[in-house]
Design a protein around this motif. Sequence first.
Motif, PDB file in Angstrom:
ATOM      1  N   PHE A 117       0.843  -1.248  -0.169  1.00 50.11           N
ATOM      2  CA  PHE A 117       0.114   0.080  -0.079  1.00 50.11           C
ATOM      3  C   PHE A 117       0.777   1.232   0.061  1.00 50.11           C
ATOM      4  CE2 PHE A 117       0.803   1.099   4.390  1.00 50.11           C
ATOM      5  CZ  PHE A 117       1.240  -0.164   4.856  1.00 50.11           C
ATOM      6  N   PRO A 118       0.351   2.338  -0.678  1.00 46.90           N
ATOM      7  CA  PRO A 118       1.174   3.594  -0.508  1.00 46.90           C
ATOM      8  C   PRO A 118       0.444   4.239   0.355  1.00 46.90           C
ATOM      9  CG  PRO A 118      -0.626   3.656  -2.411  1.00 46.90           C
ATOM     10  CD  PRO A 118      -0.678   2.369  -1.642  1.00 46.90           C
ATOM     11  N   ALA A 119       1.518   5.191   1.091  1.00 51.30           N
ATOM     12  CA  ALA A 119       0.913   6.253   2.127  1.00 51.30           C
ATOM     13  C   ALA A 119       1.651   7.498   2.049  1.00 51.30           C
ATOM     14  CB  ALA A 119       0.474   5.739   3.355  1.00 51.30           C
ATOM     15  N   LYS A 120       1.339   8.546   2.594  1.00 52.00           N
ATOM     16  CA  LYS A 120       2.442   9.510   2.794  1.00 52.00           C
ATOM     17  C   LYS A 120       2.889   9.397   4.174  1.00 52.00           C
ATOM     18  CE  LYS A 120       0.908  13.131  -0.228  1.00 52.00           C
ATOM     19  NZ  LYS A 120       0.224  14.470  -0.418  1.00 52.00           N
ATOM     20  N   ASP A 121       4.333   9.597   4.004  1.00 47.27           N
ATOM     21  CA  ASP A 121       5.184   9.332   5.311  1.00 47.27           C
ATOM     22  C   ASP A 121       5.058  10.759   6.305  1.00 47.27           C
ATOM     23  OD1 ASP A 121       6.902  11.223   4.241  1.00 47.27           O
ATOM     24  OD2 ASP A 121       8.573   9.672   3.952  1.00 47.27           O
ATOM     25  N   HIS A 122       5.735  10.876   7.264  1.00 41.35           N
ATOM     26  CA  HIS A 122       5.695  12.087   7.973  1.00 41.35           C
ATOM     27  C   HIS A 122       6.349  13.408   7.381  1.00 41.35           C
ATOM     28  CE1 HIS A 122       3.663   9.648  11.033  1.00 41.35           C
ATOM     29  NE2 HIS A 122       4.795   8.576  10.990  1.00 41.35           N
ATOM     30  N   ASP A 123       7.234  13.040   6.268  1.00 42.36           N
ATOM     31  CA  ASP A 123       7.614  14.293   5.684  1.00 42.36           C
ATOM     32  C   ASP A 123       6.700  14.531   4.191  1.00 42.36           C
ATOM     33  OD1 ASP A 123       9.752  14.704   7.391  1.00 42.36           O
ATOM     34  OD2 ASP A 123      10.739  13.111   6.159  1.00 42.36           O
ATOM     35  N   ASP A 124       5.585  14.076   4.040  1.00 39.99           N
ATOM     36  CA  ASP A 124       4.497  14.201   3.092  1.00 39.99           C
ATOM     37  C   ASP A 124       5.071  13.601   1.735  1.00 39.99           C
ATOM     38  OD1 ASP A 124       2.057  14.917   4.428  1.00 39.99           O
ATOM     39  OD2 ASP A 124       2.548  17.119   3.706  1.00 39.99           O
ATOM     40  N   ILE A 125       5.788  12.509   2.003  1.00 44.72           N
ATOM     41  CA  ILE A 125       6.315  11.987   0.544  1.00 44.72           C
ATOM     42  C   ILE A 125       5.705  10.664   0.613  1.00 44.72           C
ATOM     43  CG2 ILE A 125       8.427  11.077  -0.527  1.00 44.72           C
ATOM     44  CD1 ILE A 125      10.092  13.288   0.994  1.00 44.72           C
ATOM     45  N   PHE A 126       5.120  10.139  -0.625  1.00 48.55           N
ATOM     46  CA  PHE A 126       4.503   8.860  -0.783  1.00 48.55           C
ATOM     47  C   PHE A 126       5.679   7.961  -0.675  1.00 48.55           C
ATOM     48  CE2 PHE A 126       0.326  10.508  -2.451  1.00 48.55           C
ATOM     49  CZ  PHE A 126      -0.463   9.863  -1.765  1.00 48.55           C
ATOM     50  N   ARG A 127       5.329   6.673   0.080  1.00 51.37           N
ATOM     51  CA  ARG A 127       6.189   5.433   0.077  1.00 51.37           C
ATOM     52  C   ARG A 127       5.184   4.524  -0.188  1.00 51.37           C
ATOM     53  NH1 ARG A 127      11.518   7.268  -0.206  1.00 51.37           N
ATOM     54  NH2 ARG A 127      11.549   9.099   1.129  1.00 51.37           N
ATOM     55  N   ILE A 128       6.038   3.339  -0.512  1.00 55.45           N
ATOM     56  CA  ILE A 128       5.055   2.069  -0.458  1.00 55.45           C
ATOM     57  C   ILE A 128       5.290   1.095   0.711  1.00 55.45           C
ATOM     58  CG2 ILE A 128       4.462  -0.008  -1.769  1.00 55.45           C
ATOM     59  CD1 ILE A 128       5.233   1.934  -4.090  1.00 55.45           C
ATOM     60  N   GLY A 129       4.482   0.711   1.640  1.00 54.80           N
ATOM     61  CA  GLY A 129       4.472  -0.330   2.710  1.00 54.80           C
ATOM     62  C   GLY A 129       3.973  -1.606   2.464  1.00 54.80           C
ATOM     63  N   VAL A 130       4.324  -2.609   3.184  1.00 52.82           N
ATOM     64  CA  VAL A 130       3.683  -3.855   3.092  1.00 52.82           C
ATOM     65  C   VAL A 130       3.256  -4.155   4.471  1.00 52.82           C
ATOM     66  CG1 VAL A 130       6.064  -4.950   2.990  1.00 52.82           C
ATOM     67  CG2 VAL A 130       4.086  -6.073   2.227  1.00 52.82           C
ATOM     68  N   ALA A 131       2.421  -5.176   4.711  1.00 52.19           N
ATOM     69  CA  ALA A 131       1.884  -5.687   5.903  1.00 52.19           C
ATOM     70  C   ALA A 131       1.319  -7.056   5.600  1.00 52.19           C
ATOM     71  CB  ALA A 131       0.625  -4.842   6.264  1.00 52.19           C
ATOM     72  N   ILE A 132       1.483  -7.942   6.413  1.00 53.24           N
ATOM     73  CA  ILE A 132       1.685  -9.594   6.445  1.00 53.24           C
ATOM     74  C   ILE A 132       0.548 -10.122   7.170  1.00 53.24           C
ATOM     75  CG2 ILE A 132       2.915 -11.510   6.650  1.00 53.24           C
ATOM     76  CD1 ILE A 132       5.337  -9.583   6.274  1.00 53.24           C
ATOM     77  N   SER A 133      -0.109 -11.027   6.798  1.00 52.69           N
ATOM     78  CA  SER A 133      -1.167 -11.967   7.312  1.00 52.69           C
ATOM     79  C   SER A 133      -0.996 -13.350   6.940  1.00 52.69           C
ATOM     80  CB  SER A 133      -2.731 -11.405   6.788  1.00 52.69           C
ATOM     81  OG  SER A 133      -3.579 -12.094   7.676  1.00 52.69           O
ATOM     82  N   TYR A 134      -1.704 -14.295   7.816  1.00 55.12           N
ATOM     83  CA  TYR A 134      -1.745 -15.740   7.249  1.00 55.12           C
ATOM     84  C   TYR A 134      -3.139 -15.975   6.645  1.00 55.12           C
ATOM     85  CZ  TYR A 134       2.711 -16.866   9.538  1.00 55.12           C
ATOM     86  OH  TYR A 134       3.848 -16.721   9.873  1.00 55.12           O
TER      87      TYR A 134
END
Length: 346
Positions: free
Chosen positions: A114-131
């Motif tokens: 997922f993309p979201a803005k970081d605390h400097d207002d810059i879009f980054r892409i993160g990842v989250a995990i589930s079973y």
Amino acid sequence: MPEDPVEHIDFDDLDRRAVSQPLITKIYTADPSAHVFNGRIYIYPSHDIDAGDAFDDLGSHFAMEDYHVLSLSKPGEEITDHGIALHIKDVPWASKQMWAPDAAQKNGKYYLYFPAKDHDDIFRIGVAISYSPSGPFIPQPQALRKSFSIDPAVFKDDDGSYYMYFGGIWGGQLQRWRFGSFNAEEEMSPVAHLPADNEPALCAKVARLTDDLLEFVEEPKDAIILDENGKPLLQGDNKRRFFEASWLHKYKGKYYFSYSTGDTHFICYAIADNPYGPFIYKGRILNPVVGWTSHHSICEFEDKWYLFYHDSSLSKGITHLRSVKMTELTYDEDGKIQTIDPYKAK
Ligand code: FUB
């Protein structure tokens, strides 16, 4: 992103002519990324809300805060909303604007990108995990190293390699990374920092993922789109050039890269012999929908192909309150995708 003039639209008539209806009406959803996991169709959409943010050309009004996963056993069946799968308050690096996500499966684990803005207002892409494909997903503490911009789409090739396609211009900030690092100059207009109209268009990025699916193996490369003469599409060619909303699927051994043209509102595609391209422009998949944005995914289920997309018909044209839809997608004998009109002609 200028708001569409919607006063003239007869929404009852539009609904009658629509080739498909919203898959869910209790919440607004957009940017559907669909996958078949364990024989069931899972859809990973944005969860649209009206957070009261002022409308602007950089998409500040797309102020989404969480993700819901949707699923259905087959086309036409009732959809299941699995509830909140990830909330921004649980993502340490992210501050706002959870935009278009995607998901992947490997070795019994599910990865939500997922993309979201970081605390400097810059879009980054993160990842989250589930079973579980429906979550809840546990976010990694940091965004993917060297990630930027928006709209991740993860493709698994037949050899078991995974690739991420990503990027989006204007509010998606891709143009600010044009020379390798983030250009922090104040942005007065969504087209600031873009190439000139007669220069090659900015491209989506593609990078292979590491075996654990948590990092890029390599520096992201340009997913170049060539015209019929083998020349890169130009920035001014805004009915064909890349804007946002990458997707990659494979059909009969060819790599189909599809994307939104943004300000001209088409979903187009281009074909290559390998996942990096260059891709040769082939045509349109979806004509404009009601609402400014267009975003899609393509997925095979029981030998038929489906286009997942969204429009703003349920909200009667409100740009940031969209609804996901699906409709069948067909190819001709040469592998050309038949263009879909989202509403039948009057
Ligand atoms: O949903 C927010 C943004 O709108 C997405 O990231 C873009 O692709 C567009 O659909």
